[in-house]
Motif scaffolding. Structure first.
Motif, PDB file in Angstrom:
ATOM      1  N   ILE A   1      63.151  26.328  15.953  1.00 34.88           N
ATOM      2  CA  ILE A   1      64.658  27.607  15.633  1.00 34.88           C
ATOM      3  C   ILE A   1      65.009  26.729  14.807  1.00 34.88           C
ATOM      4  CG2 ILE A   1      66.783  28.008  16.968  1.00 34.88           C
ATOM      5  CD1 ILE A   1      64.492  27.689  19.193  1.00 34.88           C
ATOM      6  N   SER A   2      65.141  25.662  14.485  1.00 30.18           N
ATOM      7  CA  SER A   2      66.362  24.891  13.479  1.00 30.18           C
ATOM      8  C   SER A   2      65.567  25.669  12.011  1.00 30.18           C
ATOM      9  CB  SER A   2      66.694  23.644  13.769  1.00 30.18           C
ATOM     10  OG  SER A   2      67.181  23.537  14.912  1.00 30.18           O
ATOM     11  N   ARG A   3      64.695  25.250  11.676  1.00 28.98           N
ATOM     12  CA  ARG A   3      63.729  26.078  10.561  1.00 28.98           C
ATOM     13  C   ARG A   3      63.606  27.327   9.966  1.00 28.98           C
ATOM     14  NH1 ARG A   3      58.807  21.306  12.002  1.00 28.98           N
ATOM     15  NH2 ARG A   3      59.830  19.328  11.440  1.00 28.98           N
ATOM     16  N   ILE A   4      64.044  27.620  11.331  1.00 31.78           N
ATOM     17  CA  ILE A   4      63.844  29.625  10.727  1.00 31.78           C
ATOM     18  C   ILE A   4      65.223  29.495  10.507  1.00 31.78           C
ATOM     19  CG2 ILE A   4      63.639  31.613  11.141  1.00 31.78           C
ATOM     20  CD1 ILE A   4      61.207  30.386  10.703  1.00 31.78           C
ATOM     21  N   ALA A   5      66.173  28.817  10.817  1.00 30.87           N
ATOM     22  CA  ALA A   5      67.414  29.138  11.013  1.00 30.87           C
ATOM     23  C   ALA A   5      67.895  28.543   9.244  1.00 30.87           C
ATOM     24  CB  ALA A   5      68.377  28.609  12.120  1.00 30.87           C
TER      25      ALA A   5
ATOM     26  N   ASN B   1      54.204  39.398  18.765  1.00 32.73           N
ATOM     27  CA  ASN B   1      53.703  38.764  19.143  1.00 32.73           C
ATOM     28  C   ASN B   1      54.318  37.461  20.509  1.00 32.73           C
ATOM     29  OD1 ASN B   1      51.509  40.018  18.325  1.00 32.73           O
ATOM     30  ND2 ASN B   1      50.374  38.795  17.753  1.00 32.73           N
ATOM     31  N   ILE B   2      55.776  37.928  20.563  1.00 29.63           N
ATOM     32  CA  ILE B   2      56.312  36.711  22.016  1.00 29.63           C
ATOM     33  C   ILE B   2      55.990  37.355  23.423  1.00 29.63           C
ATOM     34  CG2 ILE B   2      58.462  36.563  22.364  1.00 29.63           C
ATOM     35  CD1 ILE B   2      59.421  38.383  20.047  1.00 29.63           C
ATOM     36  N   VAL B   3      55.321  35.810  24.414  1.00 28.24           N
ATOM     37  CA  VAL B   3      55.572  35.545  25.758  1.00 28.24           C
ATOM     38  C   VAL B   3      56.315  35.205  25.912  1.00 28.24           C
ATOM     39  CG1 VAL B   3      53.509  35.273  27.222  1.00 28.24           C
ATOM     40  CG2 VAL B   3      52.983  36.696  24.615  1.00 28.24           C
ATOM     41  N   HIS B   4      55.717  33.681  25.823  1.00 31.25           N
ATOM     42  CA  HIS B   4      56.715  32.722  26.297  1.00 31.25           C
ATOM     43  C   HIS B   4      57.964  31.993  25.309  1.00 31.25           C
ATOM     44  CE1 HIS B   4      53.318  30.338  24.451  1.00 31.25           C
ATOM     45  NE2 HIS B   4      54.663  29.671  24.945  1.00 31.25           N
ATOM     46  N   GLN B   5      58.359  32.318  23.576  1.00 27.74           N
ATOM     47  CA  GLN B   5      58.088  31.257  23.238  1.00 27.74           C
ATOM     48  C   GLN B   5      59.810  31.435  23.328  1.00 27.74           C
ATOM     49  OE1 GLN B   5      56.189  33.730  22.496  1.00 27.74           O
ATOM     50  NE2 GLN B   5      54.031  32.261  21.756  1.00 27.74           N
ATOM     51  N   VAL B   6      60.451  30.532  22.960  1.00 27.28           N
ATOM     52  CA  VAL B   6      62.437  30.133  22.986  1.00 27.28           C
ATOM     53  C   VAL B   6      62.293  31.120  21.361  1.00 27.28           C
ATOM     54  CG1 VAL B   6      64.133  28.704  22.696  1.00 27.28           C
ATOM     55  CG2 VAL B   6      62.433  28.251  24.305  1.00 27.28           C
TER      56      VAL B   6
END
Length: 432
Positions: A256-260, A279-284
């Motif tokens: 998350i930090s790297r995408i931000a 393809n989201i299932v369980h990811q934060v």
């Protein structure tokens, strides 16, 4: 005497007598032996052969026709064929380059030569493609870097299958730093496929003195200004989702930090307009400010990875293994709250320019046919949407005002910026 000759060792073919000579005494007629070299053989006269015109004309095919053929081949995925056409001549090279380089695909190993460029002595490359037919040196081996950088100016879609090695990425970064302009000036979208997405999550930086991204990504944010970013998680079979979650928990917040950081650094901060996650299932999940954030949740998937069977939400997906509905509400609330940490000073601006669209939220939820009091075995398939919506409406007004710098009056603006859709197509990869 033998019928095959006179016993001298020479064999001659047997020629029977003519039927007209047969009489009642023909049993006394001896066979006649004729030497082969005395037989005159006359071949049948050959028919006149009509010559066919050559299949390939001596006149060159017009370049505009070659361009049209190449464009159709590229649209159908035959890029290898287009690459062969590309090297036929200087004129064809110039005409086909925009088609061949419109979508640039980065694959580990296979893209090493593509990214192996040396710094230019003269970094000015603008207009070099226009003069390529006049300047004969453009096609010499010494100008290979110039040709490649000129070709990069036509790239509109960057598809990253796998990240290049750090060594190659650092060499590429050093080379493009010598340019007087961006390496990909026309780039419209960047797409990370599942392998690359997982590599971003699991990448280990050489030092931890600051938040870092893989070198290739740090170079990208200084060499292009895309307006769309698309990432995809791997397809996970419903029966394996718990195992996959356990294997991928490590590094989720780092991801998350790297995408931000991609959005915060360099040129992307002002260029990105749309962010798609698939393809989201369980990811934060990451959430980007001042951007339209589209989240495509995966449906139940059975069968195999090579031949997946997709089960849309509803009666067709009841009793298939999936996550609890409360986890989905937590995902949605978490990604929104991450944009407003304590001490936020620009919350009104972020809310005004940010949108969140959640697509197929009911997908991959553990459901059953009818509602009862046991949520551990799933919830009724027809109540999933209401449960998730209500949980978000209740949770955000409780949590957001507790953060320093976030006024309670802004909560309704956040809720108004949230939308739920059953279906939605991604403009970048055309996936639903």
């Amino acid at each position: 005497m033998s019928r095959w000759g006179g016993g001298t060792g020479d064999y001659y073919p047997y020629v029977p007598p003519h039927p007209a000579l047969h009489t009642e005494l023909d049993f006394d007629i001896m066979p006649i032996a004729i030497p082969l070299d005395s037989v005159s053989i006359h071949p049948l006269p050959l028919k006149k052969v009509i010559p066919f015109p050559p299949r390939i004309s001596k006149d060159p095919l017009p370049v505009d026709i070659i361009r049209r053929i190449s464009s159709n081949l590229a649209q159908d995925g035959y890029l290898g064929t287009v690459a062969r056409i590309h090297s036929c001549s200087k004129e064809v090279y110039t005409a086909i380059t925009p088609i061949l380089y419109e979508s640039l695909q980065i694959k580990k190993g296979r893209s090493d030569h593509l990214l192996s460029i040396v710094p230019l002595q003269n970094p000015y490359i603008n207009g070099v493609q226009h003069d390529s037919l006049v300047d004969d040196t453009f096609f010499t081996s010494s100008k290979s870097t110039t040709r490649r950088l000129a070709a990069f100016q036509h790239v509109r879609h960057l598809i990253i299958h796998s990240l290049p090695s750090d060594i190659l990425s650092n060499q590429f970064a050093t080379s493009v730093e010598s340019l007087s302009s961006t390496a990909f000036p026309k780039l419209h979208s960047v797409q990370f496929l599942p392998t690359a997405t997982d590599e971003i999550r699991s990448w280990s930086p050489p030092t931890y003195d600051r938040l870092r991204n893989p070198p290739f990504l740090e170079t990208l944010v200084t060499t292009c200004q895309p307006d769309q970013l698309c990432i995809s998680f791997p397809i996970v079979l419903s029966e394996n989702w718990e195992l996959h979650r356990d294997l991928t928990v490590s590094g989720q917040y780092q991801f998350i930090s790297r995408i931000a950081k991609l959005h915060q650094d360099g040129l992307w901060k002002d260029s990105l307009k749309v962010f798609n996650v698939h393809n989201i299932v369980h990811q934060v999940l990451p959430s980007l400010p001042n951007v339209i954030n589209n989240y495509h949740f995966a449906s139940h998937t059975t069968g195999s990875i090579t031949r997946p069977i997709i089960h849309p939400p509803g009666v067709q997906s009841v009793y298939i293994p999936g996550i609890q509905w409360s986890y989905r509400a937590w995902q949605i609330g978490k990604l929104i709250k991450n944009l407003f940490p304590s001490g936020t000073t620009n919350a009104p601006e972020i809310i005004q320019n940010t949108r969140w669209t959640f697509i197929n939220v009911k997908g991959h939820i553990l459901t059953k046919m009818f509602r009862d009091d046991d949520d551990e075995s799933g919830v009724g398939h027809d109540e999933v949407m209401d449960l998730i919506r209500n949980a978000v409406k209740v949770g955000l007004p409780q949590d957001l005002p507790l953060r320093e710098g976030f006024d309670k009056e802004l909560v309704n603006d956040v809720l108004d910026a949230i939308a739920y859709e059953d279906q939605g197509e991604c403009e970048v990869c055309h996936c639903e």
